[in-house]
Design a protein around this motif. Structure first.
Motif, mmCIF file in Angstrom:
data_model
loop_
_atom_site.group_PDB
_atom_site.id
_atom_site.type_symbol
_atom_site.label_atom_id
_atom_site.label_comp_id
_atom_site.label_asym_id
_atom_site.label_seq_id
_atom_site.Cartn_x
_atom_site.Cartn_y
_atom_site.Cartn_z
ATOM 1 N N LEU A 157 9.900 2.915 11.200
ATOM 2 C CA LEU A 157 9.948 3.140 12.546
ATOM 3 C C LEU A 157 9.339 2.103 13.547
ATOM 4 C CD1 LEU A 157 9.837 6.930 12.856
ATOM 5 C CD2 LEU A 157 11.649 5.300 13.582
ATOM 6 N N ILE A 158 8.197 1.613 13.022
ATOM 7 C CA ILE A 158 7.141 0.778 13.844
ATOM 8 C C ILE A 158 7.763 -0.796 13.638
ATOM 9 C CG2 ILE A 158 5.128 -0.339 13.545
ATOM 10 C CD1 ILE A 158 3.533 2.094 12.792
ATOM 11 N N LYS A 179 8.711 6.242 6.319
ATOM 12 C CA LYS A 179 9.545 6.303 7.499
ATOM 13 C C LYS A 179 8.817 5.857 9.058
ATOM 14 C CE LYS A 179 11.410 9.710 10.644
ATOM 15 N NZ LYS A 179 11.502 11.233 10.839
ATOM 16 N N MET A 180 7.096 6.136 8.798
ATOM 17 C CA MET A 180 6.443 5.488 9.903
ATOM 18 C C MET A 180 6.712 4.001 9.881
ATOM 19 S SD MET A 180 5.016 7.638 11.960
ATOM 20 C CE MET A 180 4.867 9.247 12.322
ATOM 21 N N VAL A 181 6.426 3.565 8.893
ATOM 22 C CA VAL A 181 6.229 2.002 8.912
ATOM 23 C C VAL A 181 7.852 1.482 9.334
ATOM 24 C CG1 VAL A 181 6.023 0.093 7.396
ATOM 25 C CG2 VAL A 181 4.353 2.047 7.404
ATOM 26 N N TYR A 190 0.962 5.896 14.070
ATOM 27 C CA TYR A 190 0.933 4.370 14.577
ATOM 28 C C TYR A 190 -0.429 3.821 14.843
ATOM 29 C CZ TYR A 190 6.048 4.244 15.829
ATOM 30 O OH TYR A 190 7.373 4.180 15.806
ATOM 31 N N SER A 223 6.734 -1.794 19.504
ATOM 32 C CA SER A 223 6.729 -0.440 18.571
ATOM 33 C C SER A 223 6.559 0.514 19.354
ATOM 34 C CB SER A 223 6.064 -0.986 17.535
ATOM 35 O OG SER A 223 4.525 -0.635 17.932
ATOM 36 N N LEU A 272 3.745 -8.216 10.553
ATOM 37 C CA LEU A 272 4.259 -6.710 9.981
ATOM 38 C C LEU A 272 3.992 -6.753 8.676
ATOM 39 C CD1 LEU A 272 7.363 -6.482 12.112
ATOM 40 C CD2 LEU A 272 5.586 -5.237 12.511
ATOM 41 N N MET A 321 0.464 -5.082 7.715
ATOM 42 C CA MET A 321 0.570 -3.539 7.873
ATOM 43 C C MET A 321 0.757 -2.926 6.671
ATOM 44 S SD MET A 321 2.602 -1.855 10.885
ATOM 45 C CE MET A 321 4.249 -1.961 9.973
ATOM 46 N N VAL A 322 1.612 -3.314 5.575
ATOM 47 C CA VAL A 322 1.898 -2.786 4.321
ATOM 48 C C VAL A 322 0.915 -3.155 3.121
ATOM 49 C CG1 VAL A 322 4.154 -1.981 5.244
ATOM 50 C CG2 VAL A 322 3.728 -4.044 3.922
ATOM 51 N N MET A 323 0.416 -4.347 3.290
ATOM 52 C CA MET A 323 -0.176 -5.088 2.237
ATOM 53 C C MET A 323 -1.788 -4.786 2.256
ATOM 54 S SD MET A 323 2.001 -8.286 1.743
ATOM 55 C CE MET A 323 1.330 -8.699 0.005
ATOM 56 N N TRP A 355 13.907 7.301 19.897
ATOM 57 C CA TRP A 355 14.309 8.165 19.071
ATOM 58 C C TRP A 355 13.321 9.471 19.056
ATOM 59 C CZ3 TRP A 355 9.805 9.302 16.415
ATOM 60 C CH2 TRP A 355 8.744 8.108 16.313
ATOM 61 N N ILE A 392 4.117 -7.130 19.341
ATOM 62 C CA ILE A 392 4.614 -6.294 18.378
ATOM 63 C C ILE A 392 4.247 -5.004 18.668
ATOM 64 C CG2 ILE A 392 4.236 -5.829 15.820
ATOM 65 C CD1 ILE A 392 4.161 -8.836 15.286
ATOM 66 N N LYS A 432 -3.847 -1.901 10.952
ATOM 67 C CA LYS A 432 -3.863 -2.790 9.860
ATOM 68 C C LYS A 432 -3.508 -4.153 9.897
ATOM 69 C CE LYS A 432 -2.732 -1.199 5.756
ATOM 70 N NZ LYS A 432 -2.145 -0.681 4.500
ATOM 71 N N MET A 433 -2.625 -4.175 11.100
ATOM 72 C CA MET A 433 -2.005 -5.403 11.245
ATOM 73 C C MET A 433 -3.181 -6.644 11.699
ATOM 74 S SD MET A 433 1.249 -5.727 13.417
ATOM 75 C CE MET A 433 0.581 -5.749 14.863
ATOM 76 N N TYR A 484 -1.526 2.156 11.481
ATOM 77 C CA TYR A 484 -0.796 1.311 10.809
ATOM 78 C C TYR A 484 -0.870 -0.068 11.654
ATOM 79 C CZ TYR A 484 1.165 4.411 7.589
ATOM 80 O OH TYR A 484 1.294 5.272 6.425
ATOM 81 N N ASP A 538 0.724 -1.153 -0.005
ATOM 82 C CA ASP A 538 -0.029 0.014 0.030
ATOM 83 C C ASP A 538 0.961 1.268 -0.046
ATOM 84 O OD1 ASP A 538 -2.196 -1.697 0.226
ATOM 85 O OD2 ASP A 538 -2.499 -1.599 2.420
ATOM 86 N N ARG A 539 0.347 2.457 -0.258
ATOM 87 C CA ARG A 539 1.092 3.657 -0.439
ATOM 88 C C ARG A 539 1.084 4.308 1.097
ATOM 89 N NH1 ARG A 539 1.435 4.521 -4.992
ATOM 90 N NH2 ARG A 539 1.722 6.887 -5.303
ATOM 91 N N VAL A 540 1.890 3.758 1.833
ATOM 92 C CA VAL A 540 2.171 3.703 3.343
ATOM 93 C C VAL A 540 3.287 5.108 3.391
ATOM 94 C CG1 VAL A 540 1.525 1.510 4.322
ATOM 95 C CG2 VAL A 540 3.859 2.162 3.682
ATOM 96 N N GLU A 541 3.301 5.558 4.504
ATOM 97 C CA GLU A 541 4.326 6.226 4.967
ATOM 98 C C GLU A 541 5.760 5.885 5.244
ATOM 99 O OE1 GLU A 541 2.900 10.114 7.389
ATOM 100 O OE2 GLU A 541 1.186 8.244 7.763
#
Lengths: 195, 195
Positions: free
Chosen positions: A158-159, A154-156, B186, B163, A190, A193-195, B170, B159, B192-193, B189, A149-152
């Motif tokens: 960091l998580i 940096k945020m992802v 956070y 996170s 994890l 989270m991005v799919m 940081w 998880i 979404k998990m 995302y 997915d069009r995630v951010e």
DNA sequence: AATAATTTTAAACATACGTTCAAAAAATAA
DNA sequence: TTATTTTTTGAACGTATGTTTAAAATTATT
């Protein structure tokens, strides 16, 4: 040739660094004593100073060694020609396996700003940045190829790295789940989270 | 009535605990000195012993105070009658906002087993377990009500909390993103998990 | 085997920090 | 104000630990 001696010295340094890493994980930066590092190798603390200028120098180099191991791991993943899903999965698993099996050296990475000189700190932050960027590249590649997915990014990232780094806080060699099982599960969740 | 004195003493204790928490976050357990805790309050280290038996006792109570604040936060969330999605979102946001704004006291929670007595350790682990279980309950509730996927509750909770806890490594007050923004992202995302 | 180079040791030293304590200061009560 | 109680101080003490060093032990070289 003197390279034999040099080699032997390098080997000894490595041993000391490994011992230091083990103590660091257990006791934290301030709690790590020269004596304990030495004791693990059946040496006296005095002899540590034959190999390293002082405690800060020793722990700094220990830090570098750990970072380099991590970077080697992820570089291999990046350079492979697999798809982003497999790459991210591999990177996650690699990180967890290193953090748990290699005597969980990652703890040593916590809060470097407290103990290092400005110069040392810059080097450490540079290496960390490289490591993070590798993850960013994998995630970005996944987005570009439209498998993520069009995630951010940096945020992802960091998580993901946060959840991985925290494992060393609770992981127990003798716990119910193996590092292998943990890393599989982490990768699965994890990735969701991005799919 | 002596309750006036007692109240004043309690207030002073609170101040010391807060100061201790601030130093703990910055310096870690071993790096925290009685002198620095005192200096923040314009006192001398000797006077700390009028309020606390010793350093371990002080830092232990500091630990308890932080845990209690966290538990209060999540208890409110649990008791609300919102749906699991909102509950999990709130719990995540609450945790992040506490960990960043309340002088990020959460660092103090790292590796308690190294510093506490067996008795103290048991109490801390008990409180931590309670905190974790609240998250587990929210996740389980989501699964039962079929708004979440059938995830492994414990893994997902590890998880999520991992996170969140890593943020303090940081997070920078003066950084580009506010705690509010971070916590929103956070929550998005991480949800979404499980969905 | 004798000599030289190297590594290791054990003790000494310095310092930082937790803790104690008697006296001073501050707050409260009579 | 004076006496009593509470709180703070600052110095002193002990201990732990980083660092130095001269001598001993080990290893390599001739």
């Amino acid at each position: 040739m003197s390279s034999f001696r040099a080699q032997k010295m390098a080997k000894k340094k490595q041993e000391i660094l490994r011992s230091a890493a083990a103590v660091l994980v257990e006791k934290g930066y301030q709690g790590t004593t020269m004596e304990e590092i030495a004791a693990k190798l059946l040496m006296t603390k005095g002899s540590m100073y034959y190999y390293f200028k002082n405690k800060d120098d020793l722990l700094y180099q220990c830090h570098l060694m750990i970072m380099e191991i991590c970077l080697d791991g992820i570089e291999k993943v990046i350079e492979s020609d697999r798809n982003p899903i497999d790459k991210l999965r591999s990177a996650i698993k690699e990180h967890i396996l290193l953090a748990t099996s290699e005597k969980s050296m990652f703890m040593a990475l916590s809060k470097p700003n407290l103990n290092f000189s400005e110069e040392q700190l810059q080097e450490v932050l540079e290496l960390r940045k490289s490591y993070s960027q590798y993850f960013d590249r994998i995630i970005q590649e996944g987005i570009d190829k439209q498998v993520f997915d069009r995630v951010e990014v940096k945020m992802v990232r960091l998580i993901i790295l946060g959840s991985l780094n925290w494992i060393q806080e609770w992981y127990d060699q003798n716990g119910p789940q193996s590092a292998e099982e943990i890393s599989d599960a982490y990768a699965d969740y994890l990735l969701k989270m991005v799919m």
